[in-house]
Design a protein around this motif. Structure first.
Motif, mmCIF file in Angstrom:
data_model
loop_
_atom_site.group_PDB
_atom_site.id
_atom_site.type_symbol
_atom_site.label_atom_id
_atom_site.label_comp_id
_atom_site.label_asym_id
_atom_site.label_seq_id
_atom_site.Cartn_x
_atom_site.Cartn_y
_atom_site.Cartn_z
ATOM 1 N N ALA A 27 7.531 -11.354 -5.598
ATOM 2 C CA ALA A 27 7.829 -9.993 -5.743
ATOM 3 C C ALA A 27 7.022 -9.346 -7.029
ATOM 4 O O ALA A 27 6.990 -8.325 -6.860
ATOM 5 N N ALA A 28 6.874 -10.303 -8.002
ATOM 6 C CA ALA A 28 5.978 -9.912 -9.237
ATOM 7 C C ALA A 28 4.824 -9.271 -9.090
ATOM 8 O O ALA A 28 4.548 -8.278 -9.804
ATOM 9 N N ARG A 29 4.010 -10.019 -8.406
ATOM 10 C CA ARG A 29 2.831 -9.652 -7.976
ATOM 11 C C ARG A 29 2.149 -9.889 -6.592
ATOM 12 O O ARG A 29 1.569 -10.694 -6.338
ATOM 13 N N PRO A 30 2.787 -8.908 -5.851
ATOM 14 C CA PRO A 30 2.232 -8.781 -4.152
ATOM 15 C C PRO A 30 1.063 -8.183 -4.235
ATOM 16 O O PRO A 30 0.412 -7.278 -4.897
ATOM 17 N N VAL A 31 0.104 -8.552 -3.286
ATOM 18 C CA VAL A 31 -1.003 -8.052 -2.670
ATOM 19 C C VAL A 31 -1.082 -7.956 -1.338
ATOM 20 O O VAL A 31 -0.797 -8.836 -0.621
ATOM 21 N N PHE A 32 -1.676 -6.465 -0.685
ATOM 22 C CA PHE A 32 -1.482 -6.244 0.657
ATOM 23 C C PHE A 32 -3.095 -6.337 1.112
ATOM 24 O O PHE A 32 -3.548 -5.510 0.459
ATOM 25 N N LEU A 33 -3.619 -6.951 2.135
ATOM 26 C CA LEU A 33 -4.618 -6.712 2.628
ATOM 27 C C LEU A 33 -4.832 -6.870 4.130
ATOM 28 O O LEU A 33 -3.794 -7.529 4.679
ATOM 29 N N SER A 34 -5.555 -5.920 4.651
ATOM 30 C CA SER A 34 -5.624 -5.643 6.161
ATOM 31 C C SER A 34 -6.958 -6.681 6.664
ATOM 32 O O SER A 34 -8.026 -6.319 6.305
ATOM 33 N N ALA A 35 -6.645 -7.489 7.599
ATOM 34 C CA ALA A 35 -7.595 -8.334 7.902
ATOM 35 C C ALA A 35 -8.227 -8.057 9.421
ATOM 36 O O ALA A 35 -9.053 -8.537 9.931
ATOM 37 N N GLY A 36 -7.532 -6.928 9.818
ATOM 38 C CA GLY A 36 -7.945 -6.294 11.237
ATOM 39 C C GLY A 36 -7.108 -4.861 11.383
ATOM 40 O O GLY A 36 -6.857 -4.320 10.466
ATOM 41 N N SER A 37 -7.231 -4.445 12.537
ATOM 42 C CA SER A 37 -6.342 -3.514 13.212
ATOM 43 C C SER A 37 -5.662 -3.686 14.426
ATOM 44 O O SER A 37 -6.220 -4.800 15.132
ATOM 45 N N ALA A 38 -4.460 -3.058 14.675
ATOM 46 C CA ALA A 38 -3.663 -3.240 15.628
ATOM 47 C C ALA A 38 -4.319 -2.760 16.797
ATOM 48 O O ALA A 38 -5.192 -1.711 16.947
ATOM 49 N N ASP A 39 -3.932 -3.250 18.190
ATOM 50 C CA ASP A 39 -4.579 -2.897 19.312
ATOM 51 C C ASP A 39 -4.000 -1.719 20.100
ATOM 52 O O ASP A 39 -4.379 -1.154 21.105
ATOM 53 N N SER A 40 -2.915 -1.227 19.437
ATOM 54 C CA SER A 40 -2.113 -0.038 20.125
ATOM 55 C C SER A 40 -1.261 0.548 19.205
ATOM 56 O O SER A 40 -1.240 0.063 17.938
ATOM 57 N N ASP A 41 -0.841 1.584 19.643
ATOM 58 C CA ASP A 41 -0.063 2.509 18.593
ATOM 59 C C ASP A 41 1.373 1.932 18.428
ATOM 60 O O ASP A 41 1.934 1.821 17.078
ATOM 61 N N ALA A 42 1.877 0.976 19.272
ATOM 62 C CA ALA A 42 2.981 0.285 19.143
ATOM 63 C C ALA A 42 2.834 -0.749 18.270
ATOM 64 O O ALA A 42 3.697 -1.056 17.068
ATOM 65 N N GLY A 43 1.556 -1.368 18.229
ATOM 66 C CA GLY A 43 1.372 -2.674 17.146
ATOM 67 C C GLY A 43 1.120 -1.846 15.737
ATOM 68 O O GLY A 43 1.754 -2.460 14.843
ATOM 69 N N ASP A 44 0.642 -0.627 15.581
ATOM 70 C CA ASP A 44 0.400 -0.042 14.170
ATOM 71 C C ASP A 44 2.055 0.328 13.727
ATOM 72 O O ASP A 44 2.012 0.145 12.488
ATOM 73 N N LYS A 45 2.739 0.747 14.680
ATOM 74 C CA LYS A 45 4.055 0.933 14.214
ATOM 75 C C LYS A 45 4.695 -0.083 13.756
ATOM 76 O O LYS A 45 5.554 -0.006 12.578
ATOM 77 N N TRP A 46 4.619 -1.140 14.386
ATOM 78 C CA TRP A 46 5.107 -2.392 14.088
ATOM 79 C C TRP A 46 4.626 -2.930 12.700
ATOM 80 O O TRP A 46 5.331 -3.326 11.652
ATOM 81 N N LYS A 47 3.373 -2.612 12.529
ATOM 82 C CA LYS A 47 2.695 -3.294 11.280
ATOM 83 C C LYS A 47 3.197 -2.479 10.056
ATOM 84 O O LYS A 47 3.529 -2.971 9.159
ATOM 85 N N HIS A 48 3.471 -1.143 10.234
ATOM 86 C CA HIS A 48 3.710 -0.351 9.335
ATOM 87 C C HIS A 48 5.287 -0.474 8.902
ATOM 88 O O HIS A 48 5.630 -0.541 7.730
ATOM 89 N N ARG A 49 5.916 -0.925 9.886
ATOM 90 C CA ARG A 49 7.330 -1.306 9.615
ATOM 91 C C ARG A 49 7.435 -2.679 8.710
ATOM 92 O O ARG A 49 8.187 -2.963 8.210
ATOM 93 N N MET A 50 6.544 -3.402 9.135
ATOM 94 C CA MET A 50 6.841 -4.724 8.430
ATOM 95 C C MET A 50 6.158 -4.498 6.950
ATOM 96 O O MET A 50 6.762 -5.002 6.135
ATOM 97 N N ILE A 51 5.129 -3.526 6.699
ATOM 98 C CA ILE A 51 4.831 -3.427 5.519
ATOM 99 C C ILE A 51 6.158 -2.513 4.537
ATOM 100 O O ILE A 51 6.412 -3.195 3.345
ATOM 101 N N GLU A 52 6.790 -1.718 5.148
ATOM 102 C CA GLU A 52 7.931 -1.193 4.627
ATOM 103 C C GLU A 52 8.926 -2.192 4.456
ATOM 104 O O GLU A 52 9.724 -2.379 3.380
ATOM 105 N N LEU A 53 9.311 -3.283 5.016
ATOM 106 C CA LEU A 53 10.123 -4.316 5.149
ATOM 107 C C LEU A 53 9.802 -5.269 3.721
ATOM 108 O O LEU A 53 10.652 -5.393 3.131
#
Length: 545
Positions: free
Chosen positions: A140-166
Motif C-alpha cells: 500500500a505504501a507504493r502501488p503502481v497501476f498499469l493497463s495491459a489492454g482494454s475491456a471487450d465491453s461496457d460491462a467489462g470497463d465498469k468492472w475494471k473501474h470498480r476493481m481500481i476503486e476497490l
C-alpha cells in the motif's frame, strides 16, 4: 459464448478454434507464444508478447513499486514481467474476459502464490476479502497501476473501474491502519496485555452470529441526525439495538431500550462516554482501557484481526472470531449486524457529515470535545479558516471532512458487499445509496417483542483457570525472547514474533521500504523496553497470587 477445444498442438496443448464471429481463439506469435484473439482483436503482440509486456512494465522503473496492479492481463505476460523486474513487489492481475481467464488458468498461464493473485469478472470469489488479505502495508505504501489492454465491453470497463476503486480503497485502509498503528500500536498492545482476564473470562461475540434471523438490527451512531431519529423508537421495543459508544449517553438517557453498547478504541477518553453509566451489555475489543470492562453487567469480547490478536487467542486456547475494523466503531457494529443474519439493517445517526456546525448529535460526549463551534476558540480563528485547515468540503450537498469522507467510503463498500437490505432512519449524510426506511416497514419491526439475546458461551469457571495459566506461561516465554532481542534490536528485529506486532509493525514496514535509521532503532528500543516492563508487572501480579 460457445467454444470448441481440440487437441492438436505439437506440445499437447489445447487449440481453440473459432465457432462464431466473436468466439475466442488462441493463435501463436512469431516467438511461439499463445496470443488470445476475439474477433479481429488480438490481446497481445503477434510478434513477441513477452517483449511487449516488458516494455509496459518498465514504465514503473524508478518508482520502486511494492504493489503492481495490472488491468486486462490476458494471458498474463505482464504479470510475469512485473514479477521478474520488481522482485520485492506483489502483483495483481485483473481480467474482464471470464472465458479467457478460465482458459489461462486451465493451461497454467495464470499461477498464484504469495506474490501473485489473479481476478476475473464473473468469478465466484469474494474480491474484497481476497484483496484485503493480499495487499499489505508495504504494498500500500507504493502501488503502481498499469493497463495491459482494454475491456471487450461496457460491462467489462465498469468492472475494471470498480476493481481500481476497490484496490484504492484497500490501499487507503492499509495506509490509515499503518498511520494509526504508528500512533497507537503500543497502546493497543499494552491494553491487550492488561486485559488478560478479558481474553480468558469474557465470551466471544461469535455467539451472536446468525441469532437475529427475521429481525432488524438497528445501529445507533452519534451523527447529528441522531437528534431527529430518537423519537422514532419511543413507540416499540422490537429490533436488535446496537449502540456505538459515542452515542450511548444520548440514547440511554432518552429511555430507549438498548441490547448492547459497542466500544473499540484504546484511548482513555473512551471512558468519558460511559461517565455515570452502567450498561446492561458491553461488547468491547481487547484494546479498550481495562477499566471499561467494569461498566458492563454482561461483557462480550469483539476481537480484532491481526497476528497479535490471533496469538493471544491461540495462547489462551480460546475461540475468538475477529470482526472487521474500518476506521470507526460503526464498522464493527455493521460487521456484527450482517453476521447475525437479520432481515434488514437500519442505520441511525451514521451520517459522516456536519450539520449546523456540528459533527455529533447534541448531548453526546464528543459534541463538546469535537463540535465545530468548540473548535473555533476565538475570533482570530474564523469558521472559514477552520474549514480550510481541516480539509472540510462539500460533497453531494453535505458538509464533511476528509476523515469522515473516508469512513463513509469504507461503509459504502461494506454495504455494497452485503445482500441484506440496509436502510437509513432519515435522509441526511453521505450514505445516500441506502434508502430511507418506509414508516410502515419500521413500524412492522418495532412492534415485535424485544429481542432475546443468546446466553453467552465460554468463560466458565472450569475453563478460566486453564486458559489463564496457559496465557501467562506464553507471556513469560515472550518476555524471555524479548530480553534476548534487546541485546541487539537492529540485528534481531526479525525475531520479534506476532505477539509484538502492534508495536513493531510500523518499524517493520519502514525496514522493508527504506531501512531503519538510528533514530528509529532508538524509538523501537524504547517501546520494547516499556513492553518488557509491562510484562514484568503483569507476570509479577501472577506470582503474588
Amino acid at each position: 459464448m460457445p467454444m470448441s477445444i481440440e487437441s492438436g498442438a505439437a506440445d499437447g496443448e489445447e487449440v481453440v478454434r473459432k465457432t462464431e464471429p466473436e468466439s475466442l481463439e488462441i493463435e501463436r506469435s512469431r516467438t511461439g507464444k499463445p496470443v488470445p484473439r476475439r474477433g479481429g482483436r488480438y490481446r497481445h503482440s503477434r510478434y513477441d508478447p513477452e517483449k511487449e509486456a516488458e516494455r509496459l512494465v518498465k514504465r514503473a522503473e524508478g518508482r520502486d513499486p511494492r504493489l503492481v496492479v495490472l488491468l486486462d492481463v490476458g494471458w498474463g505476460y505482464a504479470v510475469l514481467a512485473a514479477r521478474r523486474l520488481f522482485p520485492k513487489a506483489k502483483v495483481i492481475g485483473f481480467e474482464s474476459d471470464l472465458e479467457l481467464a478460465e482458459l489461462a488458468r486451465r493451461r497454467g498461464a495464470w499461477k498464484e502464490d504469495d506474490r501473485t493473485v489473479f481476478l476475473a469478472r464473473g468469478e465466484d470469489r469474494d474480491e474484497f476479502e481476497l484483496l484485503s488479505r493480499f495487499i499489505d502495508e508495504v504494498g500500500a505504501a507504493r502501488p503502481v497501476f498499469l493497463s495491459a489492454g482494454s475491456a471487450d465491453s461496457d460491462a467489462g470497463d465498469k468492472w475494471k473501474h470498480r476493481m481500481i476503486e476497490l484496490v484504492e480503497k484497500i490501499v487507503a485502509m492499509q495506509r490509515e491502519s499503518l498511520s494509526t498503528s504508528a500512533r497507537f500500536g503500543s497502546l493497543w498492545w499494552e491494553n491487550s496485555v492488561r486485559n488478560l482476564e478479558a481474553w480468558t473470562r469474557v465470551p466471544d461475540v461469535s455467539t451472536w452470529f446468525n441469532k437475529a434471523q427475521g429481525e432488524m438490527v438497528i445501529i445507533f451512531a452519534a451523527g447529528p441526525s441522531l437528534d431527529d431519529s430518537l423519537e422514532l423508537f419511543q413507540g416499540g421495543d422490537g429490533g436488535v439495538r446496537l449502540v456505538v459508544d459515542t452515542a450511548a449517553k444520548r440514547v440511554l438517557e432518552s429511555g430507549i431500550r438498548v441490547d448492547a453498547v459497542l466500544a473499540a478504541d484504546a484511548q482513555d477518553w473512551t471512558l468519558e462516554h460511559f461517565s455515570k453509566l452502567e450498561v446492561s451489555r458491553l461488547l468491547a475489543t481487547p484494546i479498550v482501557p481495562p477499566a471499561l470492562w467494569d461498566r458492563g453487567r454482561e461483557r462480550i469480547l469483539m476481537t480484532l484481526a491481526g497476528p497479535h490478536f490471533e496469538w493471544m487467542a491461540s495462547a489462551a486456547g480460546m475461540r475468538r472470531v475477529p470482526l472487521k475494523a474500518g476506521g470507526s466503531v460503526t464498522t464493527f457494529a455493521f460487521d456484527l449486524a450482517r453476521r447475525m443474519s437479520p432481515r434488514a439493517i437500519l442505520l441511525v445517526g451514521n451520517d459522516f457529515a456536519f450539520r449546523a456546525g456540528r459533527r455529533y448529535a447534541s448531548g453526546t460526549t464528543y459534541e463538546g470535545r469535537f463540535g465545530m463551534h468548540s473548535l473555533v476558540p476565538n475570533r482570530f480563528l474564523t469558521f472559514e479558516n477552520y474549514l480550510l485547515r481541516n480539509a472540510v468540503r462539500e460533497e453531494d450537498g453535505q458538509v464533511t471532512d476528509e476523515v469522515l469522507r473516508q469512513y463513509a467510503r469504507w461503509m459504502e463498500w461494506e454495504i455494497a458487499a452485503t445482500k441484506i437490505p440496509v436502510y437509513r432512519a432519515v435522509d441526511f449524510g453521505l450514505l445516500k445509496n441506502s434508502p430511507v426506511i418506509p414508516p410502515d416497514v419500521l413500524r412492522q419491526f418495532l412492534e415485535r417483542p424485544a429481542w432475546n439475546p443468546p446466553r453467552p458461551l465460554g468463560g466458565t469457571s472450569e475453563t478460566v483457570p486453564i486458559s489463564e495459566k496457559r496465557l501467562r506461561r506464553a507471556l513469560g516465554s515472550e518476555r524471555l525472547r524479548l530480553a534476548r532481542i534487546l541485546t541487539s534490536p537492529r540485528k534481531r528485529l526479525a525475531e520479534l514474533g506476532p505477539f509484538f506486532e502492534p508495536i513493531v509493525r510500523p518499524f517493520a514496514v519502514a525496514s522493508h521500504l527504506d531501512g531503519l535509521d538510528d533514530e528509529a532503532i532508538r524509538e523501537l528500543t524504547r517501546r520494547l523496553v516499556r513492553a518488557g516492563d509491562l510484562l514484568d508487572e503483569v507476570l509479577s501480579e501472577d506470582a503474588r497470587r
